[in-house]
Scaffold this motif. Structure first.
Motif, short mmCIF file in Angstrom:
data_model
loop_
_atom_site.label_atom_id
_atom_site.label_comp_id
_atom_site.label_asym_id
_atom_site.label_seq_id
_atom_site.Cartn_x
_atom_site.Cartn_y
_atom_site.Cartn_z
N LEU A 25 28.00 48.82 -18.57
CA LEU A 25 28.23 49.39 -20.25
C LEU A 25 27.67 50.83 -20.34
CD1 LEU A 25 28.43 48.85 -23.15
CD2 LEU A 25 25.89 47.89 -23.20
N LEU A 26 28.77 51.69 -20.74
CA LEU A 26 28.45 53.14 -20.92
C LEU A 26 27.70 53.04 -22.68
CD1 LEU A 26 29.32 54.45 -18.45
CD2 LEU A 26 31.08 53.03 -19.33
N THR A 27 26.52 53.59 -22.45
CA THR A 27 25.52 53.71 -23.61
C THR A 27 24.50 54.58 -23.50
OG1 THR A 27 24.12 52.59 -24.91
CG2 THR A 27 24.47 51.65 -22.61
N PRO A 28 24.36 55.31 -24.66
CA PRO A 28 23.20 56.43 -24.50
C PRO A 28 21.80 55.78 -24.17
CG PRO A 28 24.12 56.40 -26.78
CD PRO A 28 24.87 55.41 -25.96
N GLU A 84 23.60 49.08 -17.46
CA GLU A 84 23.67 50.09 -18.54
C GLU A 84 23.47 51.51 -18.13
OE1 GLU A 84 22.24 48.79 -22.46
OE2 GLU A 84 21.81 46.86 -21.54
N LEU A 85 24.52 52.59 -18.52
CA LEU A 85 24.57 53.80 -18.07
C LEU A 85 24.86 54.67 -18.98
CD1 LEU A 85 26.46 53.47 -14.36
CD2 LEU A 85 24.03 53.69 -14.81
N SER A 86 24.24 55.83 -18.92
CA SER A 86 24.27 56.99 -19.95
C SER A 86 24.59 58.12 -18.98
CB SER A 86 23.00 57.50 -20.57
OG SER A 86 23.15 58.50 -21.26
N ILE A 87 25.56 59.02 -19.44
CA ILE A 87 25.97 60.29 -18.89
C ILE A 87 25.09 61.51 -19.37
CG2 ILE A 87 28.15 59.68 -18.18
CD1 ILE A 87 29.12 61.71 -20.12
N GLY A 88 24.15 61.20 -20.02
CA GLY A 88 23.14 62.38 -20.65
C GLY A 88 22.60 62.02 -21.93
N GLY A 143 31.67 57.70 -28.29
CA GLY A 143 32.07 56.26 -27.85
C GLY A 143 31.82 56.45 -26.19
N GLY A 144 31.97 55.44 -25.51
CA GLY A 144 31.65 55.41 -24.02
C GLY A 144 33.00 55.67 -23.10
N GLU A 145 34.07 56.04 -23.73
CA GLU A 145 35.27 56.31 -23.04
C GLU A 145 35.15 57.54 -22.52
OE1 GLU A 145 35.27 55.48 -26.45
OE2 GLU A 145 36.50 53.63 -26.33
N LEU A 146 34.75 58.74 -22.89
CA LEU A 146 34.47 59.78 -22.32
C LEU A 146 33.62 59.72 -20.89
CD1 LEU A 146 34.54 62.83 -24.76
CD2 LEU A 146 36.47 62.14 -22.89
N ALA A 147 32.53 58.96 -21.16
CA ALA A 147 31.57 58.60 -19.98
C ALA A 147 32.15 57.82 -19.06
CB ALA A 147 30.51 58.12 -20.61
N ALA A 148 33.13 56.78 -19.42
CA ALA A 148 33.94 56.09 -18.27
C ALA A 148 34.67 57.00 -17.46
CB ALA A 148 34.72 55.05 -19.09
N1 ADE Z 1 28.12 56.54 -25.29
C1 ADE Z 1 27.86 57.40 -26.39
N2 ADE Z 1 27.06 58.27 -25.68
C2 ADE Z 1 27.04 58.19 -24.69
C3 ADE Z 1 26.40 58.65 -23.38
N3 ADE Z 1 25.52 59.87 -23.62
N4 ADE Z 1 26.42 58.09 -22.28
C4 ADE Z 1 27.24 57.07 -21.98
N5 ADE Z 1 27.71 56.29 -23.11
C5 ADE Z 1 27.75 57.12 -24.13
#
Ligand code: ADE
Length: 249
Positions: A90-93, A134-138, A144-149
């Motif tokens: 799951l891509l999430t902050p 659960e992963l965050s890219i920063g 949303g998580g699309e760019l992170a995916a």
């Molecule tokens: N969705 C919103 N922000 C995000 C982040 N920083 N990393 C991954 N998913 C996200």
């Protein structure tokens, strides 16, 4: 490797030329067969007559929350499309910060299922039931998580066997393991130069023109260390050896 992305914005993964995953290394990875990826619209699994995937949060507050049922059904349907076990992400902050070490471990999996949340987030109960990594890219909030995916897919694609032209080019990248006296560390890359030798009064470091491969390797290694010390001293804290640590960051 097969990657499925579950999203309510599949058009972000569009087939058009210039789309991030249809350019450069990810497109090469896909053309070679090393990577296959599919974006699935979570909305296709909504049972509500308006194909609703989100609703207002219990307890009030701004924004919308993605509902359990469409996410749950989408994950189960997509997983059933292929017998290989999928690693759910799951891509999430709120997630653990993505690192090259995590990318390396995910690139070694046969199949990833990436869930891109939108709005204020996803109903916590379906996250508990699916138990994804659960992963965050920063530490910033995307829409949303699309760019992170896409970031994760791009970073993994370049590590898949046969994707990069030169055998060594992934191991030379910033963040690849470099032996240090006390183990291995992940260092930044060294500077690179190409023609012309002189440009606007700036010349190329003499050693790179010397033809002395040993001296060049030593210079590059020293540059990696000094750059890392200057820009990212946190990386120099010795990390566990990658051969003995399955989840090192
Ligand atoms: N969705 C919103 N922000 C995000 C982040 N920083 N990393 C991954 N998913 C996200």
């Amino acid at each position: 490797m097969r990657v499925d992305i579950l999203t309510t914005f599949p058009e972000m993964f569009g087939a058009g030329a210039g789309a991030a995953l249809n350019s450069s290394i990810p497109s090469r990875a896909r053309a070679s067969g090393a990577l296959e990826w599919y974006a699935t619209n979570i909305r296709d699994y909504a049972t509500d007559k308006h194909q609703k995937t989100d609703d207002r949060p219990f307890g009030g507050g701004p924004g919308m929350v993605m509902m359990c049922q469409p996410v749950w059904d989408a994950v189960n349907a997509v997983e059933a499309m292929d017998p290989r076990p999928a690693t759910r992400v799951l891509l999430t902050p709120q997630g653990r910060r993505l690192t090259q070490g995590i990318v390396e471990s995910l690139a070694a999996k046969p199949r990833l299922l990436l869930i891109a949340g939108h709005y204020e987030g996803i109903d916590e109960r379906v996250i508990e039931a699916l138990a994804p990594m659960e992963l965050s890219i920063g530490d910033y909030v995307l829409s949303g998580g699309e760019l992170a995916a896409m970031v994760l897919i791009d970073a993994a694609a370049r590590l898949l066997p046969g994707v990069l032209g030169h055998e060594d080019s992934a191991s030379q990248d910033s963040f690849s393991h470099v032996p240090t006296g006390a183990g291995t560390a992940r260092l930044l890359d060294c500077p690179h130069y190409t023609k012309p030798r002189d440009w606007m009064g700036r010349s190329v470091p003499e050693v790179l023109l010397s033809g002395d491969h040993g001296a060049i390797a030593r210079w590059r290694s020293e540059q990696r260390r000094s750059r890392t010390l200057e820009r990212r001293p946190d990386l120099l804290a010795t990390l566990p050896d990658p051969d003995n640590a399955s989840s090192s960051g």
